[in-house]
Motif scaffolding. Sequence first.
Motif, PDB file in Angstrom:
ATOM      1  N   ARG A 277       0.806  -1.267   0.181  1.00  0.00           N
ATOM      2  CA  ARG A 277       0.078   0.017   0.073  1.00  0.00           C
ATOM      3  C   ARG A 277       0.959   1.272  -0.028  1.00  0.00           C
ATOM      4  O   ARG A 277       0.544   2.271   0.457  1.00  0.00           O
ATOM      5  CB  ARG A 277      -0.823   0.062   1.304  1.00  0.00           C
TER       6      ARG A 277
ATOM      7  N   ARG B 212      -2.774   5.523   3.513  1.00  0.00           N
ATOM      8  CA  ARG B 212      -2.393   4.575   4.679  1.00  0.00           C
ATOM      9  C   ARG B 212      -1.276   3.398   4.304  1.00  0.00           C
ATOM     10  O   ARG B 212      -1.610   2.721   3.422  1.00  0.00           O
ATOM     11  CB  ARG B 212      -3.698   3.893   5.107  1.00  0.00           C
TER      12      ARG B 212
ATOM     13  N   HIS C 294      -2.534  -2.094  11.627  1.00  0.00           N
ATOM     14  CA  HIS C 294      -2.807  -0.729  11.690  1.00  0.00           C
ATOM     15  C   HIS C 294      -3.872  -0.471  12.704  1.00  0.00           C
ATOM     16  O   HIS C 294      -4.727  -1.237  13.080  1.00  0.00           O
ATOM     17  CB  HIS C 294      -3.617  -0.202  10.364  1.00  0.00           C
ATOM     18  N   ASP C 295      -4.073   0.811  13.057  1.00  0.00           N
ATOM     19  CA  ASP C 295      -5.216   1.040  14.186  1.00  0.00           C
ATOM     20  C   ASP C 295      -6.525   0.971  13.456  1.00  0.00           C
ATOM     21  O   ASP C 295      -7.390   0.686  14.634  1.00  0.00           O
ATOM     22  CB  ASP C 295      -5.123   2.663  14.443  1.00  0.00           C
ATOM     23  N   THR C 296      -6.871   0.740  12.518  1.00  0.00           N
ATOM     24  CA  THR C 296      -8.071   0.549  11.988  1.00  0.00           C
ATOM     25  C   THR C 296      -8.655  -0.857  12.268  1.00  0.00           C
ATOM     26  O   THR C 296      -9.685  -1.270  12.299  1.00  0.00           O
ATOM     27  CB  THR C 296      -8.151   0.749  10.570  1.00  0.00           C
ATOM     28  N   HIS C 297      -7.807  -1.839  12.587  1.00  0.00           N
ATOM     29  CA  HIS C 297      -8.017  -3.111  12.985  1.00  0.00           C
ATOM     30  C   HIS C 297      -8.081  -3.132  14.464  1.00  0.00           C
ATOM     31  O   HIS C 297      -8.086  -4.469  15.027  1.00  0.00           O
ATOM     32  CB  HIS C 297      -6.907  -4.108  12.215  1.00  0.00           C
ATOM     33  N   THR C 298      -8.096  -2.213  15.443  1.00  0.00           N
ATOM     34  CA  THR C 298      -8.051  -2.320  16.821  1.00  0.00           C
ATOM     35  C   THR C 298      -9.264  -1.421  17.369  1.00  0.00           C
ATOM     36  O   THR C 298      -8.846  -0.197  18.095  1.00  0.00           O
ATOM     37  CB  THR C 298      -6.677  -1.791  17.265  1.00  0.00           C
ATOM     38  N   PRO C 299     -10.416  -1.890  16.950  1.00  0.00           N
ATOM     39  CA  PRO C 299     -11.558  -1.133  17.582  1.00  0.00           C
ATOM     40  C   PRO C 299     -11.807  -0.987  19.101  1.00  0.00           C
ATOM     41  O   PRO C 299     -12.255  -0.082  19.609  1.00  0.00           O
ATOM     42  CB  PRO C 299     -12.717  -1.721  16.954  1.00  0.00           C
TER      43      PRO C 299
ATOM     44  N   GLU D   2      -9.107  -1.259  22.375  1.00  0.00           N
ATOM     45  CA  GLU D   2      -7.637  -1.318  22.918  1.00  0.00           C
ATOM     46  C   GLU D   2      -7.241  -2.556  23.249  1.00  0.00           C
ATOM     47  O   GLU D   2      -7.800  -3.295  23.965  1.00  0.00           O
ATOM     48  CB  GLU D   2      -7.410  -0.351  23.914  1.00  0.00           C
TER      49      GLU D   2
ATOM     50  N   SER E 260      -8.707  -7.434  15.375  1.00  0.00           N
ATOM     51  CA  SER E 260      -9.498  -8.325  14.685  1.00  0.00           C
ATOM     52  C   SER E 260      -9.174  -8.572  13.156  1.00  0.00           C
ATOM     53  O   SER E 260      -8.630  -7.542  12.608  1.00  0.00           O
ATOM     54  CB  SER E 260     -11.037  -7.478  14.328  1.00  0.00           C
TER      55      SER E 260
END
Length: 103
Positions: free
Chosen positions: A30, A35, A66-71, A73, A77
Motif C-alpha cells: 500500500r 495509509r 494498523h489502528d483501523t484493525h484495533t477497534p 484497545e 480483529s
Amino acid sequence: MVEDDPCPLLAGRGAARRVGGVLCSALADRAHLPRKGWALTSRQEIHPDEFDQTRELLRWLAARAHDTHTPVEGAVSFGYLRFYEDPVPEVLQVVDGWVVWPE
C-alpha cells in the motif's frame, strides 16, 4: 525429532475441499496509498495440526496491525474463523497478544 520441511501456511489455491468456495491469498503493498503498509487477504482451510503456526503468524501480524484493525484497545480483529461443521463463522481476534479461537 524435528523436521525441516517448511511449507507456506497460506498457500492454498483452488477449490476448497471441505468448506466450499475457493482458497486464495493475496498480499499487496500500500506504499502508494494514504495509509501505508501492506494489505493481506486470505481464505484457507487450516488443519488443527497447523493451529500453532497459525497462532504464531496471527500474533506476529497483530503486533504490526494498523489502528483501523484495533477497534478495542489491545484487540486486533482479523476476520472470521469457521470450523467446517459450523454454519456460522465467528470473529477471530488477537487480544493482548493472545489468539482468541472461537469455542
